[in-house]
Design a protein around this motif. Sequence first.
Motif, PDB file in Angstrom:
ATOM      1  N   LEU A 121       0.840  -1.194   0.000  1.00  0.00           N
ATOM      2  CA  LEU A 121       0.000   0.000   0.000  1.00  0.00           C
ATOM      3  C   LEU A 121       0.878   1.247   0.000  1.00  0.00           C
ATOM      4  CD1 LEU A 121      -2.743  -0.927   2.634  1.00  0.00           C
ATOM      5  CD2 LEU A 121      -2.948  -0.999   0.135  1.00  0.00           C
ATOM      6  N   ALA A 122       0.352   2.324  -0.571  1.00  0.00           N
ATOM      7  CA  ALA A 122       1.058   3.607  -0.538  1.00  0.00           C
ATOM      8  C   ALA A 122       0.791   4.299   0.788  1.00  0.00           C
ATOM      9  CB  ALA A 122       0.587   4.494  -1.690  1.00  0.00           C
ATOM     10  N   GLU A 123       1.835   4.893   1.361  1.00  0.00           N
ATOM     11  CA  GLU A 123       1.665   5.661   2.592  1.00  0.00           C
ATOM     12  C   GLU A 123       0.973   6.995   2.305  1.00  0.00           C
ATOM     13  OE1 GLU A 123       5.724   6.967   1.044  1.00  0.00           O
ATOM     14  OE2 GLU A 123       4.373   5.239   0.928  1.00  0.00           O
ATOM     15  N   HIS A 124       0.564   7.701   3.356  1.00  0.00           N
ATOM     16  CA  HIS A 124      -0.236   8.918   3.208  1.00  0.00           C
ATOM     17  C   HIS A 124       0.438   9.947   2.305  1.00  0.00           C
ATOM     18  CE1 HIS A 124      -3.029  12.153   4.517  1.00  0.00           C
ATOM     19  NE2 HIS A 124      -1.969  12.912   4.323  1.00  0.00           N
ATOM     20  N   THR A 125       1.702  10.260   2.559  1.00  0.00           N
ATOM     21  CA  THR A 125       2.353  11.320   1.784  1.00  0.00           C
ATOM     22  C   THR A 125       2.504  10.932   0.318  1.00  0.00           C
ATOM     23  OG1 THR A 125       4.495  10.455   2.513  1.00  0.00           O
ATOM     24  CG2 THR A 125       3.611  12.357   3.705  1.00  0.00           C
ATOM     25  N   ALA A 126       2.737   9.656   0.036  1.00  0.00           N
ATOM     26  CA  ALA A 126       2.864   9.228  -1.355  1.00  0.00           C
ATOM     27  C   ALA A 126       1.556   9.418  -2.101  1.00  0.00           C
ATOM     28  CB  ALA A 126       3.301   7.774  -1.423  1.00  0.00           C
ATOM     29  N   ALA A 127       0.463   8.971  -1.493  1.00  0.00           N
ATOM     30  CA  ALA A 127      -0.829   9.031  -2.165  1.00  0.00           C
ATOM     31  C   ALA A 127      -1.394  10.442  -2.208  1.00  0.00           C
ATOM     32  CB  ALA A 127      -1.816   8.095  -1.463  1.00  0.00           C
ATOM     33  N   GLU A 128      -1.173  11.220  -1.162  1.00  0.00           N
ATOM     34  CA  GLU A 128      -1.775  12.548  -1.083  1.00  0.00           C
ATOM     35  C   GLU A 128      -0.932  13.612  -1.758  1.00  0.00           C
ATOM     36  OE1 GLU A 128      -4.556  15.036  -0.741  1.00  0.00           O
ATOM     37  OE2 GLU A 128      -4.915  13.211   0.431  1.00  0.00           O
ATOM     38  N   SER A 129       0.380  13.516  -1.699  1.00  0.00           N
ATOM     39  CA  SER A 129       1.227  14.624  -2.123  1.00  0.00           C
ATOM     40  C   SER A 129       2.220  14.298  -3.225  1.00  0.00           C
ATOM     41  CB  SER A 129       2.013  15.165  -0.911  1.00  0.00           C
ATOM     42  OG  SER A 129       1.130  15.614   0.090  1.00  0.00           O
ATOM     43  N   MET A 130       2.528  13.025  -3.436  1.00  0.00           N
ATOM     44  CA  MET A 130       3.536  12.660  -4.436  1.00  0.00           C
ATOM     45  C   MET A 130       2.943  12.074  -5.703  1.00  0.00           C
ATOM     46  SD  MET A 130       6.698  11.010  -2.289  1.00  0.00           S
ATOM     47  CE  MET A 130       5.952  10.380  -0.812  1.00  0.00           C
ATOM     48  N   GLY A 131       1.672  11.702  -5.671  1.00  0.00           N
ATOM     49  CA  GLY A 131       1.050  11.123  -6.844  1.00  0.00           C
ATOM     50  C   GLY A 131       1.304   9.640  -7.025  1.00  0.00           C
ATOM     51  N   GLU A 146      14.141  10.025   2.099  1.00  0.00           N
ATOM     52  CA  GLU A 146      12.983   9.529   2.838  1.00  0.00           C
ATOM     53  C   GLU A 146      11.813   9.166   1.937  1.00  0.00           C
ATOM     54  OE1 GLU A 146      11.618  11.575   6.243  1.00  0.00           O
ATOM     55  OE2 GLU A 146      13.613  11.895   7.086  1.00  0.00           O
ATOM     56  N   TYR A 147      11.825   9.632   0.695  1.00  0.00           N
ATOM     57  CA  TYR A 147      10.638   9.476  -0.142  1.00  0.00           C
ATOM     58  C   TYR A 147      10.896   8.548  -1.326  1.00  0.00           C
ATOM     59  CZ  TYR A 147       9.096  13.615   2.422  1.00  0.00           C
ATOM     60  OH  TYR A 147       8.752  14.501   3.401  1.00  0.00           O
ATOM     61  N   VAL A 148      10.068   7.529  -1.467  1.00  0.00           N
ATOM     62  CA  VAL A 148      10.006   6.726  -2.688  1.00  0.00           C
ATOM     63  C   VAL A 148       8.873   7.327  -3.517  1.00  0.00           C
ATOM     64  CG1 VAL A 148       9.565   4.457  -3.686  1.00  0.00           C
ATOM     65  CG2 VAL A 148      10.843   4.657  -1.532  1.00  0.00           C
ATOM     66  N   VAL A 149       9.239   8.087  -4.540  1.00  0.00           N
ATOM     67  CA  VAL A 149       8.222   8.865  -5.247  1.00  0.00           C
ATOM     68  C   VAL A 149       7.609   8.109  -6.416  1.00  0.00           C
ATOM     69  CG1 VAL A 149       9.176  11.078  -4.531  1.00  0.00           C
ATOM     70  CG2 VAL A 149       9.974  10.036  -6.653  1.00  0.00           C
ATOM     71  N   SER A 150       8.336   7.137  -6.980  1.00  0.00           N
ATOM     72  CA  SER A 150       7.751   6.339  -8.061  1.00  0.00           C
ATOM     73  C   SER A 150       8.524   5.034  -8.178  1.00  0.00           C
ATOM     74  CB  SER A 150       7.788   7.096  -9.390  1.00  0.00           C
ATOM     75  OG  SER A 150       9.121   7.358  -9.803  1.00  0.00           O
ATOM     76  N   THR A 154       4.079  16.521   5.543  1.00  0.00           N
ATOM     77  CA  THR A 154       5.498  16.839   5.372  1.00  0.00           C
ATOM     78  C   THR A 154       5.861  17.147   3.924  1.00  0.00           C
ATOM     79  OG1 THR A 154       5.873  14.449   5.266  1.00  0.00           O
ATOM     80  CG2 THR A 154       6.293  15.529   7.365  1.00  0.00           C
ATOM     81  N   HIS A 155       5.585  16.215   3.033  1.00  0.00           N
ATOM     82  CA  HIS A 155       6.065  16.351   1.657  1.00  0.00           C
ATOM     83  C   HIS A 155       5.461  17.578   0.986  1.00  0.00           C
ATOM     84  CE1 HIS A 155       6.627  15.421  -2.658  1.00  0.00           C
ATOM     85  NE2 HIS A 155       7.722  14.802  -2.240  1.00  0.00           N
ATOM     86  N   TRP A 156       4.203  17.835   1.239  1.00  0.00           N
ATOM     87  CA  TRP A 156       3.546  18.981   0.603  1.00  0.00           C
ATOM     88  C   TRP A 156       4.026  20.297   1.204  1.00  0.00           C
ATOM     89  CZ3 TRP A 156       0.715  19.261  -3.712  1.00  0.00           C
ATOM     90  CH2 TRP A 156       0.010  20.434  -3.946  1.00  0.00           C
TER      91      TRP A 156
END
Length: 716
Positions: free
Chosen positions: A186-196, A287-291, A618-620
């Motif tokens: 599953l995608a975490e909150h920041t990935a789904a909400e702010s990273m696409g 910290e971010y796996v964006v794609s 955070t990411h946004w």
Amino acid sequence: MNENSTDRGDAGVAVPEFTEQFARTARFALGVPHHFTVSPDGLRVLFVRSMAGDDPMSGLWLYESGRERLLADPLLLGEEPGSVPEAERVRRERAREFAAGVVSYATDAEARLVAFALGGELWTVTTDGDAPRRIPAAGPVVDPRPSPDGASIAYVSGGALHVVRADGTGGRPLAVPEKPEVSYGLAEHTAAESMGRSRGYWWSPSGDALLVARVDDSPVQRWYLADPADPARPPRAVRYPVAGTANAEVSLHILRLSGGWTPVELPAAADAEEPLRSRGWTDRAFEYVVSAGWDAHGPLVRVQTRDQRTAVLLAVDPYSGTTETLHTERDPVWVELVPGLPGRTASGTAITAFTAGDGLRGLRIGGVRSPGGVNVREVLGTVGERVFFLANEEPTEIHVWFHDPADGFVRLSEGPGVHCARAGGGTVVLDSLTESGRTVTVLRGGEPAGRIAVLAEEPVVVPKPLPLSLGERELRAQLYLPSWHKPGSGPLPVLLNPYAGAQMQLVVRARLWWSCLSQWFAEQGFAVLVTDGRGTPGRGREWEQAVHGDRLGPVLQDQIDALHDAAERYPDLDLGAVAIRGWSFGGYLAAGAVLHHPEIFHAAVAGAAPTDRRLYDTHWEERFLGHPEVFPEAYRRSSLVPYAHLLSRPLLLVHGVADDNVVFAHTLRLSAALLAAGRPHRVLPLSGAGHRVTARDQASSLLRLETAFLKESLGR
């Protein structure tokens, strides 16, 4: 105005008629085909769509040989209202998907086998005419996806990643959470909400392994959301990483159906560079796996640093888990994440983005660059060596382009509008939004070969915006006047109806729900002005990054400049009666307008406004304002709560109490500060509503209540 009134405005449209249609049709989204998949041979097109413009239940459809066929009808398959699992509800909230029934699906490589979840159950159907089949699953199913060869289906249930054969046998877990805070796939909150990034696992082309994200939410602070209207219901716990706090820990693993498990060796931190350090706060940890993805050449992963100034594309060895850097992108402010990038063509040619000399975002395909003056918005996919993407030359239009070695760069779509596409084989499905409505055309060999029906209702109010370019920055804007108004016949109160935030444009040459809404407000007696200023997409890097360090000041100044220029051109605009309304960032802008510029704005309606920038993820938020402990003044300057004492104009705050994106605490904190400062205001809590108001009675009545408040506040 009484909510039950059938009084008619001068335009001859019953006031409740549009608002009820607006709510009944889910903002004219029902009956619209979407989520297209084109088979590799170009013969079949899959999509989801409801049966009518007021039908909230989506089904799975097939377009083949010029005809449409319903593959899966959720009513016949027995979906029960309210049966959506919590994890699926959250996924839909992040994806802004609010229909019921079959709202998403996935296919094998040939688009023959389709898997989807319905009411938490796993279903498959083939495009060959077989009836849908329920597949036994371990529990409520989220995000089922067939393997490319169609032999197996993976899905997530209870945070565990499972696999089952397509015939329903051999079901077993591949990865089981070690503790309640862990999930696989599953995608975490920041990935789904702010990273696409909405996904958390990816099949290998051969179907024998998966690249899987493991998410550990235990470092993330826990919030509790409750509906005060139902005190017997316990609060819902959510993990929400607000600016300056810990993110989820995300790792990647190669899981083989044979039982092997290989961790991916992601880099710990980016190399330090002086231009990046000079920005005042640098966090080089990846910290971010964006794609991520897995093509014929192996797994691809893109990671980004916490400060978002470095992004690295990695090739993963699927056997050892080691990685090789393919491309590094750096920006002293932030690296913009272009959807669909990076990627590769069938031959392995890399597809990456670059910033051109004019500040526009370009596309690099191997050693070839996209032409100047073309701003790339998204990469849609590849067919062999042909790369399809979205780009704009004029910010108010978005067109479909492609590149291949034989033809170079070619614009596929024609005419003003917002166009999108999906392709397979020699077939392209062109989804076009224009000023007259929506059409979906099937192209074969570049020529129209048929259409997929759009069943959305026609709005009872048809927008007729006047396109404008305002002020020294040539701000793209649209002015909506009452259809019954004659120039010089009298002053009109002005209503600004912007969003004006990052990654979203309202001023486009297409009939969308917000343009219909603006025209409806105009028919109530307002001159409605909508402006896209600095920070909105489509005009290049400098334009988008102009809000760095101050999310409110530049955006608000652009709204003021546009207002004054429009009033000079159209003297009927009454600058003595100016209101502003908006939702989410637009609501934040509306409240900020009356707080900071009461000499210009005389009333505001602020819906779901993020009033305290420290309370967003955070990411946004760190993209625009940095770390709150390093830049506290930037957060104070960009928040509204510290300026509550400045309010001297009527302000209506509206918020869904179940909102888990911009939580209700934002409105409560601003209201408390206003009360402490002795500043009168109104608060309208929406029981049970999330970030988007979907209940028909709430959505319909809210527009009428807003209008009544604005007219009362302006003395009209």
